[in-house]
Write a protein that holds these residues in place. Structure first.
Motif, mmCIF file in Angstrom:
data_model
loop_
_atom_site.group_PDB
_atom_site.id
_atom_site.type_symbol
_atom_site.label_atom_id
_atom_site.label_comp_id
_atom_site.label_asym_id
_atom_site.label_seq_id
_atom_site.Cartn_x
_atom_site.Cartn_y
_atom_site.Cartn_z
ATOM 1 N N UNK A 155 0.829 -1.204 0.000
ATOM 2 C CA UNK A 155 0.000 0.000 0.000
ATOM 3 C C UNK A 155 0.869 1.262 0.000
ATOM 4 N N UNK A 156 1.929 1.265 0.792
ATOM 5 C CA UNK A 156 2.835 2.420 0.801
ATOM 6 C C UNK A 156 3.524 2.573 -0.549
ATOM 7 N N UNK A 157 3.909 1.468 -1.134
ATOM 8 C CA UNK A 157 4.565 1.516 -2.443
ATOM 9 C C UNK A 157 3.627 2.091 -3.502
ATOM 10 N N UNK A 158 2.389 1.641 -3.507
ATOM 11 C CA UNK A 158 1.410 2.174 -4.466
ATOM 12 C C UNK A 158 1.176 3.660 -4.230
ATOM 13 N N UNK A 159 1.102 4.058 -2.976
ATOM 14 C CA UNK A 159 0.913 5.469 -2.651
ATOM 15 C C UNK A 159 2.116 6.286 -3.141
ATOM 16 N N UNK A 160 3.323 5.770 -2.920
ATOM 17 C CA UNK A 160 4.535 6.469 -3.361
ATOM 18 C C UNK A 160 4.535 6.656 -4.876
ATOM 19 N N UNK A 161 4.161 5.635 -5.602
ATOM 20 C CA UNK A 161 4.140 5.728 -7.062
ATOM 21 C C UNK A 161 3.129 6.763 -7.555
#
Length: 182
Positions: A155-161
């Motif tokens: 979820x954090x990775x998707x948010x970062x992208x």
């Protein structure tokens, strides 16, 4: 952080203790052969929460940039419901930590804090998204599971992208002591 003599009791980065420690650091780094432009100088950890004056943090970044023009500075603040303080001008990479957030895209307070910080940043400053990388009794109390931490990372990775000004992501973990009720 310790070599810059931060805090209410310290004289700060321009004090005699900090100047002496900084000189030792500069000499040691020079002897190491490590190129300073390859480093991130982590100025302070959660300075607002810990009572480190903003002007001391900014001055520390100025000292880093004066000494190492190609060096990059980084600062991580703690989430504060009252909002972030202004991101110091001498900070190149800024982020904040908050614990127990399963998905930052679904937590309005997370996005609001990030938006408020962005309004204090100048051109060229970048965001470092700080992912919750611990699993503690606190996490369990807010409904997260140890196995579910992989979903938190995704979820954090998707948010970062999805954020155009996020330059990187790092996982925050404590060396010990936070993982028990004592």
């Amino acid at each position: 952080e310790a070599l810059l003599d931060f805090g209410p009791a310290g004289a700060g980065p321009d004090g005699a203790a900090a100047r002496g420690m900084w000189a030792q650091f500069v000499a040691a780094l020079g002897e190491s052969g490590v190129p300073p432009e390859r480093l991130f100088f982590y100025l302070a950890d959660e300075p607002k929460w810990r009572g480190i004056p903003a002007d001391q943090v900014n001055r520390a970044g100025e000292i880093v940039h004066e000494t190492y023009p190609g060096g990059r500075t980084m600062l991580i603040e703690a989430y504060d419901p009252a909002g972030p303080r202004r991101v110091p001008a001498s900070v190149d990479f800024w982020g904040f930590d908050v614990y127990g957030v399963a998905d930052p895209a679904k937590k309005a307070k997370f996005g609001a804090f990030l938006f408020a910080a962005r309004t204090t940043m100048h051109a060229g400053q970048k965001i470092v998204l700080v992912m919750d990388a611990n699993f503690t009794p606190y996490h369990q109390k807010v409904g997260l599971t140890e196995a579910g931490m992989a979903d938190v990372a995704r979820a954090y990775y998707a948010f970062a992208l999805a954020q155009p000004d996020v330059a990187g992501m790092l996982g925050y973990a404590w060396p010990g002591g936070i993982d028990n009720d004592q």
